[in-house]
Design a protein around this motif. Structure first.
Motif, PDB file in Angstrom:
ATOM      1  N   ARG A   6       0.837  -1.204   0.000  1.00  0.00           N
ATOM      2  CA  ARG A   6       0.000   0.000   0.000  1.00  0.00           C
ATOM      3  C   ARG A   6       0.878   1.263   0.000  1.00  0.00           C
ATOM      4  N   ALA A   7       1.963   1.215   0.756  1.00  0.00           N
ATOM      5  CA  ALA A   7       2.875   2.371   0.825  1.00  0.00           C
ATOM      6  C   ALA A   7       3.467   2.657  -0.550  1.00  0.00           C
ATOM      7  N   TRP A   8       3.911   1.620  -1.256  1.00  0.00           N
ATOM      8  CA  TRP A   8       4.503   1.800  -2.583  1.00  0.00           C
ATOM      9  C   TRP A   8       3.490   2.346  -3.579  1.00  0.00           C
ATOM     10  N   LEU A   9       2.280   1.771  -3.592  1.00  0.00           N
ATOM     11  CA  LEU A   9       1.243   2.222  -4.511  1.00  0.00           C
ATOM     12  C   LEU A   9       0.854   3.673  -4.236  1.00  0.00           C
ATOM     13  N   ASN A  10       0.818   4.041  -2.956  1.00  0.00           N
ATOM     14  CA  ASN A  10       0.439   5.411  -2.604  1.00  0.00           C
ATOM     15  C   ASN A  10       1.477   6.409  -3.105  1.00  0.00           C
ATOM     16  N   LEU A  11       2.770   6.059  -2.969  1.00  0.00           N
ATOM     17  CA  LEU A  11       3.834   6.965  -3.417  1.00  0.00           C
ATOM     18  C   LEU A  11       3.838   7.108  -4.938  1.00  0.00           C
ATOM     19  N   THR A  12       3.626   5.997  -5.649  1.00  0.00           N
ATOM     20  CA  THR A  12       3.662   6.058  -7.115  1.00  0.00           C
ATOM     21  C   THR A  12       2.407   6.687  -7.691  1.00  0.00           C
ATOM     22  N   ALA A  13       1.307   6.604  -6.963  1.00  0.00           N
ATOM     23  CA  ALA A  13       0.048   7.164  -7.463  1.00  0.00           C
ATOM     24  C   ALA A  13       0.033   8.683  -7.327  1.00  0.00           C
ATOM     25  N   LYS A  14       0.635   9.181  -6.267  1.00  0.00           N
ATOM     26  CA  LYS A  14       0.649  10.633  -6.019  1.00  0.00           C
ATOM     27  C   LYS A  14       2.085  11.138  -6.173  1.00  0.00           C
ATOM     28  N   LYS A  15       2.481  11.261  -7.439  1.00  0.00           N
ATOM     29  CA  LYS A  15       3.881  11.598  -7.723  1.00  0.00           C
ATOM     30  C   LYS A  15       4.270  12.997  -7.263  1.00  0.00           C
ATOM     31  N   GLY A  16       3.356  13.945  -7.397  1.00  0.00           N
ATOM     32  CA  GLY A  16       3.677  15.318  -7.002  1.00  0.00           C
ATOM     33  C   GLY A  16       4.022  15.415  -5.522  1.00  0.00           C
ATOM     34  N   ARG A  17       3.154  14.812  -4.708  1.00  0.00           N
ATOM     35  CA  ARG A  17       3.401  14.835  -3.256  1.00  0.00           C
ATOM     36  C   ARG A  17       4.682  14.076  -2.915  1.00  0.00           C
ATOM     37  N   SER A  18       4.922  12.964  -3.609  1.00  0.00           N
ATOM     38  CA  SER A  18       6.123  12.159  -3.343  1.00  0.00           C
ATOM     39  C   SER A  18       7.392  12.943  -3.693  1.00  0.00           C
ATOM     40  N   ILE A 337      -1.886  13.413   6.569  1.00  0.00           N
ATOM     41  CA  ILE A 337      -2.854  12.529   7.234  1.00  0.00           C
ATOM     42  C   ILE A 337      -4.256  13.119   7.181  1.00  0.00           C
ATOM     43  N   ARG A 338      -4.342  14.449   7.301  1.00  0.00           N
ATOM     44  CA  ARG A 338      -5.663  15.088   7.228  1.00  0.00           C
ATOM     45  C   ARG A 338      -6.312  14.841   5.866  1.00  0.00           C
ATOM     46  N   GLU A 339      -5.484  14.859   4.815  1.00  0.00           N
ATOM     47  CA  GLU A 339      -6.009  14.616   3.475  1.00  0.00           C
ATOM     48  C   GLU A 339      -6.452  13.160   3.307  1.00  0.00           C
ATOM     49  N   ARG A 340      -5.903  12.265   4.139  1.00  0.00           N
ATOM     50  CA  ARG A 340      -6.148  10.831   3.960  1.00  0.00           C
ATOM     51  C   ARG A 340      -7.042  10.260   5.068  1.00  0.00           C
ATOM     52  N   ARG A 341      -7.836  11.138   5.685  1.00  0.00           N
ATOM     53  CA  ARG A 341      -8.726  10.679   6.753  1.00  0.00           C
ATOM     54  C   ARG A 341      -9.713   9.614   6.253  1.00  0.00           C
ATOM     55  N   TYR A 342     -10.269   9.842   5.058  1.00  0.00           N
ATOM     56  CA  TYR A 342     -11.230   8.874   4.537  1.00  0.00           C
ATOM     57  C   TYR A 342     -10.557   7.529   4.298  1.00  0.00           C
ATOM     58  N   GLN A 360       2.462   1.853   7.765  1.00  0.00           N
ATOM     59  CA  GLN A 360       2.405   2.193   6.344  1.00  0.00           C
ATOM     60  C   GLN A 360       2.993   3.577   6.085  1.00  0.00           C
ATOM     61  N   PHE A 361       2.600   4.534   6.933  1.00  0.00           N
ATOM     62  CA  PHE A 361       3.155   5.877   6.786  1.00  0.00           C
ATOM     63  C   PHE A 361       4.677   5.853   6.978  1.00  0.00           C
ATOM     64  N   PHE A 362       5.128   5.069   7.946  1.00  0.00           N
ATOM     65  CA  PHE A 362       6.566   4.985   8.224  1.00  0.00           C
ATOM     66  C   PHE A 362       7.287   4.362   7.022  1.00  0.00           C
ATOM     67  N   ALA A 363       6.675   3.311   6.421  1.00  0.00           N
ATOM     68  CA  ALA A 363       7.268   2.664   5.257  1.00  0.00           C
ATOM     69  C   ALA A 363       7.366   3.638   4.088  1.00  0.00           C
ATOM     70  N   GLU A 364       6.313   4.453   3.907  1.00  0.00           N
ATOM     71  CA  GLU A 364       6.350   5.461   2.841  1.00  0.00           C
ATOM     72  C   GLU A 364       7.526   6.420   3.040  1.00  0.00           C
ATOM     73  N   MET A 365       7.698   6.879   4.297  1.00  0.00           N
ATOM     74  CA  MET A 365       8.761   7.846   4.592  1.00  0.00           C
ATOM     75  C   MET A 365      10.145   7.200   4.481  1.00  0.00           C
ATOM     76  N   VAL A 366      10.255   5.914   4.804  1.00  0.00           N
ATOM     77  CA  VAL A 366      11.545   5.229   4.674  1.00  0.00           C
ATOM     78  C   VAL A 366      11.933   5.137   3.199  1.00  0.00           C
ATOM     79  N   MET A 367      10.939   4.844   2.325  1.00  0.00           N
ATOM     80  CA  MET A 367      11.222   4.815   0.887  1.00  0.00           C
ATOM     81  C   MET A 367      11.693   6.186   0.395  1.00  0.00           C
ATOM     82  N   VAL A 368      11.028   7.230   0.894  1.00  0.00           N
ATOM     83  CA  VAL A 368      11.444   8.592   0.552  1.00  0.00           C
ATOM     84  C   VAL A 368      12.851   8.857   1.074  1.00  0.00           C
ATOM     85  N   LEU A 369      13.113   8.368   2.296  1.00  0.00           N
ATOM     86  CA  LEU A 369      14.421   8.580   2.931  1.00  0.00           C
ATOM     87  C   LEU A 369      15.548   7.938   2.123  1.00  0.00           C
TER      88      LEU A 369
END
Length: 491
Positions: A6-18, A337-342, A360-369
């Motif tokens: 889920r973390a990987w898909l979220n990062l690749t789906a929202k490229k601008g934010r990533s 997180i506020r944007e992803r409340r739903y 999941q959030f931590f995994a996303e940030m580790v990939m960014v790191l």
């Protein structure tokens, strides 16, 4: 679906934010890495200073004790004025100290003077030197000649040669093999004045005792620094009239009673951090009522102080950037997180545990790191070099200013100090007397930070990054733990 996917898909789906997260994180990691590199380079520079920057211990007459003895004699004797009398250093004592651990070598120094015979000295306008001295017949009454003689074990160990204020331009310097010989090293201006070269001979006439004339063989010619000023005052002589010989010849000129002695003996210390221990051990081998040991590790301390200041500033950079980075990332993640409340509400309603959502959030940030650390690794050396050079430049300027102020407050060296009564004083033949200070400034100026990115630096950076990410996620995840799926979906 596991939270890694889920973390990987979220990062690749929202490229601008990533991309925004990667840029912000990269900037934070870049400055953290620069701080780490500067700190590590400062540690390395301090360690290298032990090898490249000298520290010495000098054995000389105990002038303080001699003054006490003179004052005591003054109070008991009213008929005559007592004189300050110091004892020349016995080389047998010096050799005992030379055997101590951390003593790499020693240099015996003897200062005296003689009159030039058959050649002209350099005469300086406005000072009683050169021709003026010859016109006075060499001032034999005071034992001061127009040629300043510095007898040494090795010219390479003299402070002015170590700091490159003086350089051998032709032939060679004085070495231990010159003991017992009449070999001499003269200054280049004196050589030009009298058309002298290596292999020629000159004659020096002693100013005391039987005033014997000695034939000297020129084995080397040195060039004194152009910044060296001519010493002024009675009995002074131009720096070009200073010659170097073996300490044995200088003792011969002074008289037979000075055989196997020296005005002072300087010991080179292999590890500047051990100067105090060498001094303590050396005191146990000498008569402290006659002799004293003084230390000079100012060059090492100057470099060490500068590097400690650089290291302290680098530590502040690391911690300030780490704290600011944690706050910035925490704010970004809170907004994210506020944007992803739903999304969070749906995952909770499907039975996903809260800790897996945080993971999941931590995994996303580790990939960014990981991406950010790689980018920071490429730019870290450049930023570290720029910051390091600026810091070292500031510290060098401060240290050089302090050193110059100290040297200006010191007493100027004379042209000789040949008499036995001043045998314990520091040899003024090493003109200028500020040679040690020149060495200090040189040591500080030549100190550079070797900033290189290593695997361990990247690992350390990754550790800092993980700590920053963990704190940011923890600060931002408080709201997740309080969310109720039903309330989120209704809203």
């Amino acid at each position: 679906m596991n939270f890694f996917k889920r973390a990987w898909l979220n990062l690749t789906a929202k490229k601008g934010r990533s991309i925004l997260l990667v840029l912000v994180t990269s900037a934070i990691m870049l400055f953290v890495l620069a701080g780490l590199l500067i700190r590590n380079a400062a540690d390395t520079a301090t360690s290298n200073a032990k090898k490249s920057v000298g520290a010495t211990v000098t054995l000389s007459a105990n002038r303080e004790a001699a003054f006490k003895k003179m004052r005591s004699a003054t109070s008991t004797s009213k008929s005559s004025r007592p004189k300050l009398t110091t004892s020349p250093v016995k080389l047998s004592d010096a050799k005992k100290i030379a055997k101590l651990s951390n003593v790499s070598s020693y240099n015996a120094t003897v200062s005296t003077s003689a009159n030039a015979k058959g050649f002209d000295t350099i005469s300086t306008s406005g000072s009683s030197t050169g021709g003026g001295m010859k016109g006075m017949g060499g001032s034999s009454s005071s034992g001061t000649g127009d040629i300043s003689i510095t007898g040494v074990t090795n010219t390479s160990s003299v402070s002015t040669f170590e700091s490159s204020s003086s350089k051998i331009t032709k032939g060679r310097g004085i070495t231990a093999s010159d003991e017992g010989t009449n070999n001499v090293v003269i200054e280049s201006e004196l050589a030009k004045e009298d058309s002298l070269s290596v292999g020629d001979t000159i004659k020096l006439k002693a100013t005391t005792g039987d005033k014997k004339t000695y034939t000297m063989k020129i084995v080397g010619i040195y060039k004194a620094s152009s910044s060296v000023s001519t010493q002024q005052g009675p009995g002074s002589t131009d720096v070009s009239n200073s010659v170097y010989t073996s300490y044995t010849f200088a003792n011969t000129v002074k008289g037979s009673k000075y055989k196997n002695t020296a005005d002072s003996v300087t010991f080179a210390i292999s590890d500047p951090a051990k100067v105090s221990s060498v001094k303590t051990s050396g005191k146990q081998l000498i008569n402290t009522s006659k002799y004293s040991l003084s230390t000079d590790d100012s060059s090492y301390q100057t470099v060490k102080s500068s590097m400690n200041n650089v290291k302290s500033f680098a530590d502040k950079i690391v911690w300030l950037v780490a704290i600011a980075g944690t706050i910035i990332l925490a704010l970004i993640i809170i907004l994210m997180i506020r944007e992803r409340r739903y999304e969070i509400g749906v995952l909770l309603s499907l039975g996903e545990s809260r800790w897996k959502i945080v993971a999941q959030f931590f995994a996303e940030m580790v990939m960014v790191l990981i991406v950010s650390v790689v980018l920071a690794g490429f730019g870290g050396k450049f930023v570290g070099n720029k910051l390091g050079d600026q810091l070292v430049s500031q510290q060098t300027t401060t240290a050089t200013t302090t050193t110059s102020s100290t040297s200006q407050q010191g007493q100027p060296g004379g042209g000789g100090a040949p008499s036995g009564n001043t045998g314990g004083s520091k040899p003024s033949g090493n003109m200028p007397s500020g040679g040690g200070q020149t060495g200090n400034a040189s040591a500080t100026t030549d100190t550079n930070l070797d900033v290189n990115v290593t695997v361990m630096d990247l690992v350390e950076l990754g550790g800092f990054g993980l700590a920053i990410m963990f704190l940011s996620i923890m600060l931002a995840s408080g709201g997740i733990l309080r969310l109720q799926p039903k309330k989120v979906l209704i809203d």
